[in-house]
Design a protein around this motif. Structure first.
Motif, short mmCIF file in Angstrom:
data_model
loop_
_atom_site.label_atom_id
_atom_site.label_comp_id
_atom_site.label_asym_id
_atom_site.label_seq_id
_atom_site.Cartn_x
_atom_site.Cartn_y
_atom_site.Cartn_z
N MET A 1 0.89 -1.32 0.01
CA MET A 1 0.10 0.05 0.02
C MET A 1 0.76 1.12 -0.09
N ASP A 2 0.55 2.17 -0.94
CA ASP A 2 1.44 3.32 -0.87
C ASP A 2 1.05 4.24 0.06
N THR A 3 1.85 5.47 0.25
CA THR A 3 1.93 6.17 1.67
C THR A 3 0.46 7.05 1.59
N GLN A 4 0.15 7.37 0.04
CA GLN A 4 -0.89 8.36 0.24
C GLN A 4 -2.33 7.57 0.28
N ASN A 5 -2.49 6.54 -0.27
CA ASN A 5 -3.54 5.32 -0.21
C ASN A 5 -3.82 5.28 1.44
N ARG A 6 -2.32 5.01 2.37
CA ARG A 6 -2.52 4.44 3.57
C ARG A 6 -3.14 5.83 4.49
N PHE A 7 -2.62 6.78 4.18
CA PHE A 7 -2.98 8.20 4.64
C PHE A 7 -4.45 8.46 4.54
N LYS A 8 -4.89 8.35 3.33
CA LYS A 8 -6.29 8.69 3.20
C LYS A 8 -7.16 7.43 3.99
N LYS A 9 -6.94 6.25 4.07
CA LYS A 9 -7.64 5.22 4.68
C LYS A 9 -7.65 5.69 6.36
N PHE A 10 -6.40 5.94 6.79
CA PHE A 10 -6.42 6.54 8.13
C PHE A 10 -7.22 7.52 8.42
#
Length: 282
Positions: A1-10
């Motif tokens: 999972m890329d960092t941007q996608n992870r941040f959006k999910k968080f």
């Protein structure tokens, strides 16, 4: 999972705790249960340690080998596009290097939240010492920050779940513990077993961070909890247990009544079932 996608999910998961009404977090034990929750409209998925462990042949309570737990988390994360919160029980490790390494591996599965509990499974010492639990929470917060991977920490206390102390002492200790967990870095506090609406109201008045309760028989309704200001209710192992209960009913219909039709009434078709396995990998 890329960092941007992870941040959006968080961020999405965090925002679910800021709504005007209580949101329900369903708990998955495999890819199909997680995918079903997503297709039915849930906005996030939690895992159930009991469901995962028992479905893989181990009793609940950190008896499932850690690598198998990691594998199950990866499968669930990859089966949905939703934020996933992992039930990591007591953390699968003592304070120090072991806990640090295991938390890093859990974060790298792609989960954006965890649930960590203070129950020990030891009848002689059922609750982790407060100082040790605070250290665990602080370490987890430090690890996620050092990895630059945001992690929503749900800190669970098992005082009600294990019926420890009399009711007045239990509520007072719960308030003290959950306040301390928040100060140590928890984003939310989880009190399974708490069903008394008056005690829930008192807890809400005393705790400023989001509160998570467990959906149980005899629990207040979602409307009542929303009016009190409870942010989240978890399903826990109930959906898994309901699934096992249905299997028992199917088995009895076959073995006792020679009835092969019961299991086909209103059942999802093979075609639809297969289509649900065409996951969009994260």
């Amino acid at each position: 999972m890329d960092t941007q996608n992870r941040f959006k999910k968080f961020q999405k998961f965090k925002e679910l705790h800021q709504q005007s009404s209580t949101f329900v977090l369903p708990n998955a034990w495999d890819a199909m249960s997680a995918r079903t929750y997503q297709e039915e409209g849930f906005q996030a998925v939690g895992t159930t340690s009991a469901g995962i462990s028992i479905s893989l042949g181990y009793p609940d309570g950190e008896n499932l080998p850690f690598e198998m737990m990691l594998s199950a988390l990866k499968i669930i994360v990859n089966s949905v596009s939703l934020p996933v919160s992992a039930d990591i029980e007591g953390g699968y490790g003592i304070i120090g290097e072991e806990l640090t390494e295991k938390i890093k591996q859990i974060i790298l599965t792609g989960v954006v939240a965890i649930n960590i509990e203070d129950g020990t499974g030891d009848p002689h010492h059922p609750i982790t010492d407060l100082s040790l639990q605070l250290e665990k929470i602080a370490i987890i917060r430090e690890i996620s920050q050092s990895m630059d991977m945001p992690l929503f920490i749900n800190a669970r206390t098992d005082l009600y779940w294990l019926n420890i102390g009399n009711l007045n002492e239990r509520l007072k200790t719960t308030i003290n513990r959950t306040r301390a967990y928040q100060e140590a870095g928890a984003d939310c506090v989880f009190i399974p077993g708490l069903r008394c609406i008056d005690s829930i109201r008192t807890l809400r008045q005393e705790i400023s961070c989001p509160i998570n309760l467990l959906a149980e028989s005899g629990s207040p309704s979602l409307e009542e909890l929303s009016n009190i200001g409870i942010e989240r209710v978890s399903c826990g192992s109930a959906p898994f247990r309901a699934t096992v209960t249905l299997l028992k009913k199917i088995s009895r219909h076959i073995m006792k009544d020679s009835n092969l039709e019961y299991m086909n009434k209103g059942t999802i078709s093979y075609k639809e079932l297969a289509s649900r396995m065409e996951f969009n990998r994260n």
